[in-house]
Design a protein around this motif. Structure first.
Motif, PDB file in Angstrom:
ATOM      1  N   ASN A   1     -35.580 -43.149 -78.748  1.00 53.92           N
ATOM      2  CA  ASN A   1     -36.658 -43.130 -79.743  1.00 53.92           C
ATOM      3  C   ASN A   1     -36.487 -42.050 -80.818  1.00 53.92           C
ATOM      4  O   ASN A   1     -37.388 -41.840 -81.620  1.00 53.92           O
ATOM      5  N   GLN A   2     -35.320 -41.415 -80.889  1.00 57.33           N
ATOM      6  CA  GLN A   2     -35.128 -40.408 -81.939  1.00 57.33           C
ATOM      7  C   GLN A   2     -35.218 -41.038 -83.325  1.00 57.33           C
ATOM      8  O   GLN A   2     -35.615 -40.377 -84.282  1.00 57.33           O
ATOM      9  N   VAL A   3     -34.899 -42.302 -83.445  1.00 59.20           N
ATOM     10  CA  VAL A   3     -34.959 -42.980 -84.739  1.00 59.20           C
ATOM     11  C   VAL A   3     -36.385 -42.988 -85.298  1.00 59.20           C
ATOM     12  O   VAL A   3     -36.581 -42.978 -86.507  1.00 59.20           O
ATOM     13  N   ARG A   4     -37.376 -42.956 -84.426  1.00 59.45           N
ATOM     14  CA  ARG A   4     -38.771 -42.984 -84.878  1.00 59.45           C
ATOM     15  C   ARG A   4     -39.176 -41.691 -85.590  1.00 59.45           C
ATOM     16  O   ARG A   4     -40.170 -41.676 -86.321  1.00 59.45           O
ATOM     17  N   LEU A   5     -38.417 -40.619 -85.384  1.00 58.23           N
ATOM     18  CA  LEU A   5     -38.713 -39.338 -86.023  1.00 58.23           C
ATOM     19  C   LEU A   5     -37.668 -38.989 -87.084  1.00 58.23           C
ATOM     20  O   LEU A   5     -37.630 -37.862 -87.572  1.00 58.23           O
ATOM     21  N   ARG A   6     -36.843 -39.934 -87.459  1.00 54.40           N
ATOM     22  CA  ARG A   6     -35.754 -39.695 -88.410  1.00 54.40           C
ATOM     23  C   ARG A   6     -36.255 -39.104 -89.722  1.00 54.40           C
ATOM     24  O   ARG A   6     -35.592 -38.269 -90.337  1.00 54.40           O
ATOM     25  N   GLY A   7     -37.432 -39.493 -90.155  1.00 51.03           N
ATOM     26  CA  GLY A   7     -37.975 -39.019 -91.426  1.00 51.03           C
ATOM     27  C   GLY A   7     -38.191 -37.519 -91.494  1.00 51.03           C
ATOM     28  O   GLY A   7     -38.275 -36.949 -92.586  1.00 51.03           O
ATOM     29  N   PHE A   8     -38.271 -36.858 -90.362  1.00 54.78           N
ATOM     30  CA  PHE A   8     -38.439 -35.408 -90.334  1.00 54.78           C
ATOM     31  C   PHE A   8     -37.138 -34.658 -90.624  1.00 54.78           C
ATOM     32  O   PHE A   8     -37.173 -33.472 -90.940  1.00 54.78           O
ATOM     33  N   PHE A   9     -36.000 -35.335 -90.483  1.00 52.97           N
ATOM     34  CA  PHE A   9     -34.699 -34.660 -90.583  1.00 52.97           C
ATOM     35  C   PHE A   9     -34.043 -34.912 -91.930  1.00 52.97           C
ATOM     36  O   PHE A   9     -33.969 -36.047 -92.388  1.00 52.97           O
ATOM     37  N   SER A  10     -33.548 -33.843 -92.538  1.00 50.50           N
ATOM     38  CA  SER A  10     -32.795 -34.002 -93.775  1.00 50.50           C
ATOM     39  C   SER A  10     -31.340 -34.357 -93.506  1.00 50.50           C
ATOM     40  O   SER A  10     -30.667 -34.910 -94.378  1.00 50.50           O
ATOM     41  N   HIS A  11     -30.864 -34.056 -92.312  1.00 50.00           N
ATOM     42  CA  HIS A  11     -29.484 -34.369 -91.928  1.00 50.00           C
ATOM     43  C   HIS A  11     -29.438 -34.784 -90.463  1.00 50.00           C
ATOM     44  O   HIS A  11     -30.200 -34.255 -89.650  1.00 50.00           O
ATOM     45  N   VAL A  12     -28.520 -35.692 -90.157  1.00 51.39           N
ATOM     46  CA  VAL A  12     -28.220 -36.065 -88.775  1.00 51.39           C
ATOM     47  C   VAL A  12     -26.729 -35.844 -88.582  1.00 51.39           C
ATOM     48  O   VAL A  12     -25.905 -36.479 -89.253  1.00 51.39           O
ATOM     49  N   VAL A  13     -26.395 -34.923 -87.695  1.00 51.29           N
ATOM     50  CA  VAL A  13     -25.002 -34.584 -87.428  1.00 51.29           C
ATOM     51  C   VAL A  13     -24.610 -35.206 -86.093  1.00 51.29           C
ATOM     52  O   VAL A  13     -25.212 -34.900 -85.061  1.00 51.29           O
ATOM     53  N   LEU A  14     -23.609 -36.069 -86.130  1.00 52.06           N
ATOM     54  CA  LEU A  14     -23.071 -36.670 -84.922  1.00 52.06           C
ATOM     55  C   LEU A  14     -21.863 -35.858 -84.476  1.00 52.06           C
ATOM     56  O   LEU A  14     -20.911 -35.688 -85.233  1.00 52.06           O
ATOM     57  N   LEU A  15     -21.935 -35.339 -83.267  1.00 43.88           N
ATOM     58  CA  LEU A  15     -20.772 -34.710 -82.655  1.00 43.88           C
ATOM     59  C   LEU A  15     -20.116 -35.759 -81.776  1.00 43.88           C
ATOM     60  O   LEU A  15     -20.791 -36.483 -81.047  1.00 43.88           O
ATOM     61  N   SER A  16     -18.797 -35.853 -81.861  1.00 44.98           N
ATOM     62  CA  SER A  16     -18.077 -36.831 -81.050  1.00 44.98           C
ATOM     63  C   SER A  16     -16.814 -36.193 -80.491  1.00 44.98           C
ATOM     64  O   SER A  16     -16.378 -35.138 -80.956  1.00 44.98           O
ATOM     65  N   ALA A  17     -16.268 -36.850 -79.494  1.00 43.65           N
ATOM     66  CA  ALA A  17     -15.028 -36.396 -78.870  1.00 43.65           C
ATOM     67  C   ALA A  17     -14.388 -37.591 -78.182  1.00 43.65           C
ATOM     68  O   ALA A  17     -15.101 -38.501 -77.727  1.00 43.65           O
ATOM     69  N   PRO A  18     -13.067 -37.601 -78.074  1.00 41.31           N
ATOM     70  CA  PRO A  18     -12.397 -38.691 -77.363  1.00 41.31           C
ATOM     71  C   PRO A  18     -12.810 -38.718 -75.888  1.00 41.31           C
ATOM     72  O   PRO A  18     -13.136 -37.681 -75.297  1.00 41.31           O
ATOM     73  N   ALA A  19     -12.764 -39.908 -75.294  1.00 45.48           N
ATOM     74  CA  ALA A  19     -13.183 -40.084 -73.903  1.00 45.48           C
ATOM     75  C   ALA A  19     -12.507 -39.114 -72.935  1.00 45.48           C
ATOM     76  O   ALA A  19     -13.194 -38.523 -72.095  1.00 45.48           O
ATOM     77  N   PRO A  20     -11.185 -38.880 -73.021  1.00 49.52           N
ATOM     78  CA  PRO A  20     -10.578 -37.935 -72.071  1.00 49.52           C
ATOM     79  C   PRO A  20     -11.146 -36.519 -72.182  1.00 49.52           C
ATOM     80  O   PRO A  20     -11.262 -35.814 -71.178  1.00 49.52           O
ATOM     81  N   VAL A  21     -11.521 -36.122 -73.378  1.00 47.59           N
ATOM     82  CA  VAL A  21     -12.124 -34.802 -73.577  1.00 47.59           C
ATOM     83  C   VAL A  21     -13.495 -34.758 -72.919  1.00 47.59           C
ATOM     84  O   VAL A  21     -13.841 -33.787 -72.238  1.00 47.59           O
ATOM     85  N   LEU A  22     -14.281 -35.812 -73.099  1.00 48.81           N
ATOM     86  CA  LEU A  22     -15.606 -35.859 -72.478  1.00 48.81           C
ATOM     87  C   LEU A  22     -15.492 -35.818 -70.959  1.00 48.81           C
ATOM     88  O   LEU A  22     -16.256 -35.102 -70.301  1.00 48.81           O
ATOM     89  N   VAL A  23     -14.559 -36.572 -70.405  1.00 46.50           N
ATOM     90  CA  VAL A  23     -14.380 -36.587 -68.951  1.00 46.50           C
ATOM     91  C   VAL A  23     -14.069 -35.183 -68.446  1.00 46.50           C
ATOM     92  O   VAL A  23     -14.663 -34.713 -67.473  1.00 46.50           O
ATOM     93  N   ARG A  24     -13.156 -34.500 -69.117  1.00 47.43           N
ATOM     94  CA  ARG A  24     -12.782 -33.140 -68.707  1.00 47.43           C
ATOM     95  C   ARG A  24     -13.968 -32.187 -68.826  1.00 47.43           C
ATOM     96  O   ARG A  24     -14.249 -31.402 -67.919  1.00 47.43           O
ATOM     97  N   ARG A  25     -14.695 -32.256 -69.931  1.00 42.62           N
ATOM     98  CA  ARG A  25     -15.832 -31.356 -70.141  1.00 42.62           C
ATOM     99  C   ARG A  25     -16.947 -31.601 -69.132  1.00 42.62           C
ATOM    100  O   ARG A  25     -17.533 -30.659 -68.608  1.00 42.62           O
TER     101      ARG A  25
END
Length: 148
Positions: free
Chosen positions: A68-92
Motif C-alpha cells: 500500500n505504499q503507492v497510496r501515499l506516493r503523493g507525499f514523496f518528491s522522490h522514490v529511490v529503488l535500491l536493487s541488487a543481483p539475486a546472488p548478492v541478496l542471497v549472500r546478504r
C-alpha cells in the motif's frame, strides 16, 4: 523533500538510512515502530500514521516496501529503488545480523520471487534506481545528488 527508499529485502535500505542519518538527515525505517500492521497475514503501512508522519515532516528519508505504499506516493518528491543481483541478496540475507528475515528458505524463495514480480513495479514508479553493489557511502552520494 520527502524520499521513499524502497526495494527487496537485503538491498541495503537500512544501511543507506544509517548512512544518511550519520550525515545529519532525518530518517524513518517503517519496518520498526508504529508504522505497520499485519492485515490478513500481510504487513502494510498504517496509512493514518504514515500520512501524519509525512505531513508533519517536510524533509525525511523513509524506507519501506509494502503493497500500500503507492497510496501515499503523493507525499514523496522522490522514490529511490535500491536493487541488487539475486546472488548478492542471497549472500546478504544469509549473513545479516540485524534482522532474521530471509534466513528461512521459504522467506528467501519469497524474496527471490519478488525480484520477478514486485521489483519491476517498484522500478516503474522510481525516480532513481541504484544498484547497491557499491559501498553504502557511494550509494548515499548518488541518492543525495539526485534528491538535493
Amino acid at each position: 523533500m520527502r524520499v521513499l527508499v524502497t526495494g527487496m529485502s537485503g538491498v541495503g535500505k537500512s544501511a543507506l538510512l544509517a548512512e544518511l542519518a550519520a550525515r545529519g538527515f532525518a530518517t524513518v525505517e517503517t519496518d520498526y515502530g508504529p508504522y505497520t500492521e499485519v492485515v490478513d497475514g500481510e504487513r502494510l503501512w498504517r496509512e493514518d500514521v504514515m500520512a501524519e508522519l509525512l505531513a508533519s515532516s517536510p524533509s525525511l528519508f523513509v524506507s519501506g516496501t509494502v503493497r500500500n505504499q503507492v497510496r501515499l506516493r503523493g507525499f514523496f518528491s522522490h522514490v529511490v529503488l535500491l536493487s541488487a543481483p539475486a546472488p548478492v541478496l542471497v549472500r546478504r540475507l544469509a549473513s545479516r545480523t540485524s534482522n532474521s528475515y530471509g534466513k528461512d528458505p521459504g522467506e528467501l524463495a519469497e524474496t527471490l520471487g519478488y525480484l520477478e514480480t514486485v521489483e519491476p513495479l517498484l522500478r516503474a514508479s522510481a525516480t532513481l534506481e541504484v544498484v547497491t553493489t557499491i559501498p553504502v557511502a557511494e550509494v548515499a552520494d548518488l541518492v543525495l545528488a539526485h534528491v538535493l
